[in-house]
Design a protein around this motif. Sequence first.
Motif, PDB file in Angstrom:
ATOM      1  N   GLU A  45       0.825  -1.208   0.000  1.00 49.00           N
ATOM      2  CA  GLU A  45       0.000   0.000   0.000  1.00 49.00           C
ATOM      3  C   GLU A  45       0.861   1.260   0.000  1.00 49.00           C
ATOM      4  OE1 GLU A  45      -0.679  -2.596   1.812  1.00 49.00           O
ATOM      5  OE2 GLU A  45      -2.784  -3.109   1.464  1.00 49.00           O
ATOM      6  N   ALA A  46       2.081   1.128   0.550  1.00 52.91           N
ATOM      7  CA  ALA A  46       2.950   2.293   0.664  1.00 52.91           C
ATOM      8  C   ALA A  46       3.330   2.847  -0.697  1.00 52.91           C
ATOM      9  CB  ALA A  46       4.210   1.931   1.447  1.00 52.91           C
ATOM     10  N   LEU A  47       3.205   2.022  -1.737  1.00 52.92           N
ATOM     11  CA  LEU A  47       3.566   2.519  -3.071  1.00 52.92           C
ATOM     12  C   LEU A  47       2.534   3.501  -3.593  1.00 52.92           C
ATOM     13  CD1 LEU A  47       4.880  -0.659  -4.900  1.00 52.92           C
ATOM     14  CD2 LEU A  47       6.170   1.341  -4.201  1.00 52.92           C
ATOM     15  N   ASP A  48       1.349   3.523  -2.965  1.00 52.69           N
ATOM     16  CA  ASP A  48       0.295   4.430  -3.376  1.00 52.69           C
ATOM     17  C   ASP A  48      -0.083   4.203  -4.838  1.00 52.69           C
ATOM     18  OD1 ASP A  48      -1.590   6.245  -2.812  1.00 52.69           O
ATOM     19  OD2 ASP A  48      -0.323   8.006  -3.184  1.00 52.69           O
ATOM     20  N   LEU A  49      -0.208   2.910  -5.181  1.00 50.56           N
ATOM     21  CA  LEU A  49      -0.637   2.575  -6.541  1.00 50.56           C
ATOM     22  C   LEU A  49      -2.147   2.664  -6.606  1.00 50.56           C
ATOM     23  CD1 LEU A  49       1.581  -0.579  -6.917  1.00 50.56           C
ATOM     24  CD2 LEU A  49       1.947   1.646  -8.011  1.00 50.56           C
TER      25      LEU A  49
ATOM     26  N   PHE B 256       4.739  -7.267 -14.599  1.00 50.59           N
ATOM     27  CA  PHE B 256       3.938  -6.122 -14.143  1.00 50.59           C
ATOM     28  C   PHE B 256       3.640  -5.162 -15.273  1.00 50.59           C
ATOM     29  CE2 PHE B 256       6.440  -6.937 -10.103  1.00 50.59           C
ATOM     30  CZ  PHE B 256       5.473  -7.798  -9.626  1.00 50.59           C
ATOM     31  N   THR B 257       4.659  -4.943 -16.122  1.00 49.39           N
ATOM     32  CA  THR B 257       4.451  -4.011 -17.225  1.00 49.39           C
ATOM     33  C   THR B 257       3.295  -4.485 -18.087  1.00 49.39           C
ATOM     34  OG1 THR B 257       6.835  -3.822 -17.238  1.00 49.39           O
ATOM     35  CG2 THR B 257       5.650  -2.682 -18.988  1.00 49.39           C
ATOM     36  N   ALA B 258       3.237  -5.792 -18.329  1.00 48.58           N
ATOM     37  CA  ALA B 258       2.176  -6.323 -19.170  1.00 48.58           C
ATOM     38  C   ALA B 258       0.819  -6.086 -18.523  1.00 48.58           C
ATOM     39  CB  ALA B 258       2.399  -7.819 -19.407  1.00 48.58           C
ATOM     40  N   ARG B 259       0.747  -6.225 -17.203  1.00 47.63           N
ATOM     41  CA  ARG B 259      -0.569  -6.157 -16.568  1.00 47.63           C
ATOM     42  C   ARG B 259      -0.943  -4.748 -16.105  1.00 47.63           C
ATOM     43  NH1 ARG B 259      -3.168  -9.945 -11.953  1.00 47.63           N
ATOM     44  NH2 ARG B 259      -5.112  -8.759 -11.784  1.00 47.63           N
ATOM     45  N   PHE B 260       0.030  -4.022 -15.507  1.00 46.52           N
ATOM     46  CA  PHE B 260      -0.337  -2.727 -14.889  1.00 46.52           C
ATOM     47  C   PHE B 260       0.221  -1.510 -15.606  1.00 46.52           C
ATOM     48  CE2 PHE B 260       0.004  -5.868 -11.404  1.00 46.52           C
ATOM     49  CZ  PHE B 260      -1.342  -5.953 -11.110  1.00 46.52           C
ATOM     50  N   GLY B 261       1.044  -1.718 -16.610  1.00 44.40           N
ATOM     51  CA  GLY B 261       1.583  -0.573 -17.350  1.00 44.40           C
ATOM     52  C   GLY B 261       2.934  -0.149 -16.816  1.00 44.40           C
ATOM     53  N   ALA B 262       3.617   0.670 -17.619  1.00 48.55           N
ATOM     54  CA  ALA B 262       4.993   1.052 -17.293  1.00 48.55           C
ATOM     55  C   ALA B 262       5.051   1.967 -16.078  1.00 48.55           C
ATOM     56  CB  ALA B 262       5.638   1.737 -18.493  1.00 48.55           C
ATOM     57  N   ALA B 263       3.970   2.739 -15.846  1.00 49.46           N
ATOM     58  CA  ALA B 263       3.990   3.712 -14.753  1.00 49.46           C
ATOM     59  C   ALA B 263       4.169   3.024 -13.408  1.00 49.46           C
ATOM     60  CB  ALA B 263       2.702   4.530 -14.763  1.00 49.46           C
ATOM     61  N   MET B 264       3.521   1.879 -13.272  1.00 42.01           N
ATOM     62  CA  MET B 264       3.603   1.152 -12.003  1.00 42.01           C
ATOM     63  C   MET B 264       5.033   0.691 -11.754  1.00 42.01           C
ATOM     64  SD  MET B 264       3.540  -2.405 -11.113  1.00 42.01           S
ATOM     65  CE  MET B 264       4.350  -2.538  -9.555  1.00 42.01           C
TER      66      MET B 264
ATOM     67  N   PHE C  92       7.694   2.006 -12.931  1.00 39.68           N
ATOM     68  CA  PHE C  92       8.521   3.183 -12.654  1.00 39.68           C
ATOM     69  C   PHE C  92       8.392   3.572 -11.180  1.00 39.68           C
ATOM     70  CE2 PHE C  92       9.325   7.692 -12.367  1.00 39.68           C
ATOM     71  CZ  PHE C  92      10.564   7.770 -12.987  1.00 39.68           C
ATOM     72  N   THR C  93       7.151   3.551 -10.682  1.00 44.66           N
ATOM     73  CA  THR C  93       6.942   3.890  -9.276  1.00 44.66           C
ATOM     74  C   THR C  93       7.702   2.929  -8.380  1.00 44.66           C
ATOM     75  OG1 THR C  93       4.721   4.540  -9.907  1.00 44.66           O
ATOM     76  CG2 THR C  93       5.150   4.391  -7.570  1.00 44.66           C
ATOM     77  N   LEU C  94       7.646   1.665  -8.735  1.00 40.64           N
ATOM     78  CA  LEU C  94       8.344   0.654  -7.944  1.00 40.64           C
ATOM     79  C   LEU C  94       9.844   0.934  -7.939  1.00 40.64           C
ATOM     80  CD1 LEU C  94       8.190  -2.000  -6.386  1.00 40.64           C
ATOM     81  CD2 LEU C  94       8.412  -3.211  -8.557  1.00 40.64           C
TER      82      LEU C  94
END
Lengths: 245, 491
Positions: B169-173, B200-208, B210-212
Amino acid sequence: MSATREKIAFLRAVLAQAEPPEIRVPLGHPAADACLNGGLKRGALHEVFAGATHEASASGFAAGLAARVGGPLFWIRQDYAALEHGELAATGFLELGIDPSRLLLLRVPDVAGALRAACDALTCGALGTLVIEIVGAPKLLDLVAHRRLALGAAESGVTALLLRFGAEPDIGVAETRWIVRAAPSGEDGNWGRPVFAAELARNRHGPPGQWVMEWSCDDGEFRPADSGAVVRAPADRPSPAAMVA
Amino acid sequence: MRLPTDRLQRRWSHKAVAGTAPLVIVAKIDNAMRLTAVDRKAASLGLCAGQPLANARAMVPALKAMAANEPADRKLLEHIADWCDGFTPFVALDPPHGLLLDITGASHLFDGEEKMLDRIRADLKRQGFAVTGAVAGTATAARALAHYRDGTVALPGADSGTVAPLPVEALDLDPVATHAFRRAGLKTIGQVASRKRAEFTARFGAAMVFTLDAALGGAEAPISPRLPLPDYRAERRFAEPVVVQDVLLSTVKLLAGRLAKLLEERGEGARCLQAAFFRADDGVRRIAVETGAPTRDPAIIERLFREKLAALADPVDPGFGFDLIRLEAARAEPCRAEAGGFTTGEKEKKDIRFLVDRLAARFGSHRVLKFQPNDTHIPESAFVAVPAQYAQIPALEWESTRRKKEAPRRPLRLLSPEPVSLLRSDGEMRFRWRNALHVARRVEGPERIAMEWWRAPAPTRDYFRVEDEEGHRFWLYREGAGSWFLHGIFA
């Protein structure tokens, strides 16, 4: 030796340039200039009172005096004066033969601001003339304020014109006091030139007087109105100086 | 996190209404009143944000609920951000309730990151805010730590180790992604990080992804500061807060001297200067002065600030005093070296510019005016009064409508057109203006001036010059075929 002489000659020339400009500025009107010992005194406080409903004329007269003195003109006016008596128009100055780009205008909300700004402006010797437009007879404009303006003008060499609308002349320390009304202009086809019935009501170094003057927009000087307007003879009062003597 | 409740309690603390009841903030979310923020007392009773208000009331009957006011919260956050400017110029908002400070190169001024963090937290706490904070290599990591490990200072390069144990949750996704991770059994950031990024890129996109990476210190998301950073700044901190205005001004002068050195090195002068006074307790007061020409003379700068401070409608309130004063040249322009003034014209121009600056600081630049010609024949627009500070040399020349030897054709004083009633009888023209009757002795006209139809349609005006028996010279016009107006008075 010759080098020294050359140097002296050069220094003399520099000095001649640095001499203060003529203290008195001739208005161009012979009778008035004679009365003023040669003209309007620079670096002094002069008052111009507008006759009732003759505010525009008095403004024109003040603008004429400023143009005679020369140099940058700084005009302080209250917001209220613009509503009541009209905003100063650059084109109007232009038509009088005065370059509007020489004019700086300060709009102030009240008399306190006007006097404060005037004292500030009177520390700036680069100005030629300062016009302070005051409506009515505010308490703030007392003898002390007058004296402060006169001192400021004397120190900086800036000619201060106190332009008063809707006020009766009373105490003052001014060098001269003028009461200005519009006078009918000529009978010829070219009517509408700025003609003033100017009364020199107070003159610290000469007799008072009263003349009908015309501002010549082309030559930038005052001159006797050559129109058919009635020219009243100057009031024949002895000069205060003569009385003392 | 407690910003909305803190805001209210700070406001109430001055009055005696600060009750003992737990305070919650509510807003309508999905057609139900839900809590959006809870204060410490409410939290200790088991209330939390997101709960319906009805449930909360059932749990704690003596609950004080206030409606949410997001604009006020936002304003307060900006206010705090202003205050944080005293620590570093890079302050960015992290809505709704966070601030990001880039302290690169600033921490040594406060004896290291840890001391700096402690000081900021302590100062804010004293001002009545519940505050959590953390220092880390990237903004994302610092935010995650601030929420879950208050007070952490991650050593440089050790972000991944510090952040790894935090819950996802701390990632604020976005909630879908967080939920998906939970369902997949990936409960901490470390567990997520151990998987292949491509999945992850395939499922949630590159932004996620990057945040990670940003949270683990592998990628850098730059923060954009709220205020533009000036090229020139000087500041002075005080161990004891200062209150006296003279000290403020002499400090401004001292700082102006330092700025002048910086400006001189690059051959520039300031056109706009801003002084920021940071109050010891809370708040910042910024005061700006502008100059008509590039300036770097400390005496002139001090004088301008003196004028400005004296003319302020709401004086600078020192409160418990200012502990930091900063002077910035918000706008600088190249200025020619001043090699003494042999040409008198230059010196005079400079004197007048200084006078204009002083008066503009006192009365506002819109009140110190210079006239410039305008390319139109409409009388009231034929000239414009522009602020003298910004006046450029006009492209147009003044053009007189009067020919040589003629009387003026334009009045000296222009009124906003005032209606007059015209009375005509036996060839005589009379008009009534401001309750006085004027008998025209001479009339000349009409001078027809058509309005600019391509701008705004207006009737054509026929202008007449009129002189009355006393010598008043008026400028009247008739609008179309109808009413008469007085537009100006000649000298």
